[in-house]
Design a protein around this motif. Structure first.
Motif, mmCIF file in Angstrom:
data_model
loop_
_atom_site.group_PDB
_atom_site.id
_atom_site.type_symbol
_atom_site.label_atom_id
_atom_site.label_comp_id
_atom_site.label_asym_id
_atom_site.label_seq_id
_atom_site.Cartn_x
_atom_site.Cartn_y
_atom_site.Cartn_z
ATOM 1 N N LYS A 135 9.545 -27.134 -7.958
ATOM 2 C CA LYS A 135 9.081 -27.073 -9.274
ATOM 3 C C LYS A 135 8.614 -25.698 -9.841
ATOM 4 C CE LYS A 135 5.300 -29.092 -11.947
ATOM 5 N NZ LYS A 135 4.069 -29.831 -12.119
ATOM 6 N N LEU A 139 9.866 -22.914 -12.525
ATOM 7 C CA LEU A 139 8.951 -22.564 -13.868
ATOM 8 C C LEU A 139 9.140 -21.021 -13.545
ATOM 9 C CD1 LEU A 139 6.127 -25.109 -13.569
ATOM 10 C CD2 LEU A 139 8.077 -25.349 -15.072
ATOM 11 N N ALA A 156 6.707 -21.736 -19.401
ATOM 12 C CA ALA A 156 7.089 -22.905 -18.865
ATOM 13 C C ALA A 156 5.934 -23.491 -18.125
ATOM 14 C CB ALA A 156 8.334 -22.920 -17.868
ATOM 15 N N ARG A 157 5.442 -24.771 -18.373
ATOM 16 C CA ARG A 157 4.135 -25.236 -18.072
ATOM 17 C C ARG A 157 4.643 -26.482 -16.927
ATOM 18 N NH1 ARG A 157 1.865 -21.262 -19.398
ATOM 19 N NH2 ARG A 157 0.754 -21.230 -21.300
ATOM 20 N N LEU A 159 7.561 -29.771 -15.261
ATOM 21 C CA LEU A 159 8.803 -30.100 -15.035
ATOM 22 C C LEU A 159 8.941 -31.514 -14.777
ATOM 23 C CD1 LEU A 159 11.473 -28.244 -12.859
ATOM 24 C CD2 LEU A 159 11.094 -30.670 -12.258
ATOM 25 N N LEU A 180 12.054 -29.255 -19.069
ATOM 26 C CA LEU A 180 10.882 -28.346 -18.836
ATOM 27 C C LEU A 180 9.821 -28.344 -20.019
ATOM 28 C CD1 LEU A 180 11.960 -27.202 -16.372
ATOM 29 C CD2 LEU A 180 12.002 -24.836 -17.479
#
Ligand code: NDP
Length: 430
Positions: A135, A139, A156-157, A159, A180
């Protein structure tokens, strides 16, 4: 904003309206001159840089709805729409709602969604685990694909992984969908997300052995929700022979119908979108994205339902609520390019994207109240046809002062249609 300058706005002439907005502190002197010279259109060069095979520009009327008090602040609402009565209805409903405490909004942290959808994955469960374990690396790669949004504090924070299976479709092989969640700050984010999805796809293919079939944002903006609520004292709903309590109860019943009957729900929600789309268009946002998202959200229970709820509280007030997924921005796309979009953001007082989302949900709630209140009392045509008469008069060829005169006669005629408008024009003005 000095709202006293805006009272009886609808009765003012075109010039007086523009002047009132200036006097109230809503627009600048420069904006005033732009409006007075009707200079809000795109120029040809800008238009031809925006789309392909450009021929000219297609104008919509831009107006303003009044009486909105959102989170304790007065707002003038720009609306771009060709349909008569929408702006009048929004203003009327906002006035009723302001007899209570106005609109209160709730917009939790917004995140846009991007998807990479894989085919030819041999072992779905194993691939899912591999992706979840990677992950942070995924990201990081997404953020490396669009570093400028990270510099702005976004990126991106999160997933998640979904296995897409369907036993009903013949020859269906399962797909793996990697989502995402991305903070795109003030942008709607389509280009940011698509760049990120294309950026991470090769790495995901490498990790899983699958093949990326699709790499794009999802317009189902379930992580960009905005809610607006209002509490209206029953007496404020009184109209003609109907008591406020009767109108309140009828609005609640009409919403119950729209909650169980998709045939009614679609029309109920279209009325909400009359207002929402008009503000989305005025602010230079992508109304196709908003429309797609909102109607999908109305079906989230498995059945298409009313987007609004209207209930009675212990004091007998009418309590309304509307939650919408809103893939919108205050920068990017047409927003920074179109002069009318820039003016609309000025009229709104340059809200940030969360505030704009709250405004849109409030306009939708007001629009719904106006439509349902009219429907459950004297019907929608009374108010609508009055304004429609002016459009018919113009279509029939009326000019200047003739427009109102033909419209007035048309309202008294047994059949309000184009043929009658033409007859009136011929009989009285030729
Ligand atoms: P843009 O790419 O036009 O603008 C976003 C850019 O604005 C950012 O990448 C950033 O660039 C810059 N920016 C400046 N200030 C800010 C800020 N405060 N917060 C965030 N970004 C900022 O637009 P979008 O990516 O938002 O995409 C919207 C457009 O995409 C719409 O026109 C839509 O119609 C279209 N579209 C829609 C699709 C869909 O809905 N399915 C698909 C494809 C396109 P930088 O940091 O580099 O300066």
């Amino acid at each position: 904003m000095d709202t006293t300058k805006l009272s009886k706005f609808y009765k003012k002439s075109h010039e007086e309206k523009i002047d009132a907005l200036f006097e109230a502190g809503v627009i600048s002197d420069e904006d005033k001159q732009t409006l007075l010279s009707n200079n809000l259109d795109l120029n040809l060069e800008t238009g031809s840089n925006m789309i392909e095979n450009h021929l000219g520009n297609y104008s919509l009327p831009l107006g303003v709805a009044m009486n909105f008090v959102i989170d304790g602040t007065n707002k003038v609402i720009p609306m771009a729409i060709e349909e008569p009565s929408v702006i009048a209805a929004a203003s009327f409903a906002a006035k009723i709602i302001s007899t209570g405490s106005g609109f209160s909004t709730d917009v939790p942290d917004r995140q846009a969604i991007g998807q990479v959808t894989l085919k030819h994955v041999d072992n779905m469960a194993e691939a899912r685990e591999i992706i979840l374990n990677a992950k942070q690396a995924i990201l990081d790669r997404a953020n490396e694909a669009h570093p400028s949004i990270v510099k702005r504090g976004g990126g991106a924070r999160d997933l998640i992984v979904r296995i897409l299976e369907d036993t009903d479709q013949p020859d269906f092989h399962a797909f793996l969908s990697i989502h995402l969640h991305i903070d795109t700050k003030e942008a709607m984010g389509a280009n940011i997300i698509n760049t990120m999805m294309e950026g991470i796809a090769p790495y995901i293919e490498e990790l899983t052995g699958g093949t990326a079939l699709l790499r794009i944002l999802s317009n189902y903006a379930t992580e960009s929700l905005a809610t607006s609520q209002c509490v209206i004292p029953a007496h404020a709903l009184k109209t003609g022979k109907y008591t406020g309590e009767e109108v309140r109860d009828r609005i609640i019943e009409a919403t119950q119908v729209a909650t169980i009957d998709p045939y009614r729900a679609v029309t109920h929600n279209k009325g909400i979108m009359n207002g929402v789309d008009a503000v989305v268009a005025a602010t230079g946002n992508d109304w196709r994205a908003v429309e797609a998202s909102v109607h999908a959200y109305a079906s989230r229970s498995g059945q298409y339902r009313s987007l609004t709820t209207w209930e009675k509280n212990e004091q007998g007030d009418l309590v309304g609520s509307l939650t919408l997924p809103l893939p919108i921005g205050t920068v990017g796309g047409a927003i920074s390019i179109h002069p009318a979009a820039q003016l609309s953001h000025t009229i709104l007082g340059h809200p940030n994207v969360n505030e704009l989302a709250g405004i849109l949900a409030s306009v939708g709630l007001a629009q719904n109240l106006a439509a349902v209140r009219a429907l459950v009392t004297y019907g929608i045509q009374k108010g609508h046809m009055g304004l429609h008469a002016r459009s018919l008069a113009i279509s029939a060829g009326a000019k200047g002062e003739q427009v109102q005169q033909v419209a007035d006669l048309l309202k008294q005629a047994p059949h309000m249609n184009l043929a009658t408008a033409k007859e009136i024009l011929k009989d009285f003005f030729k």
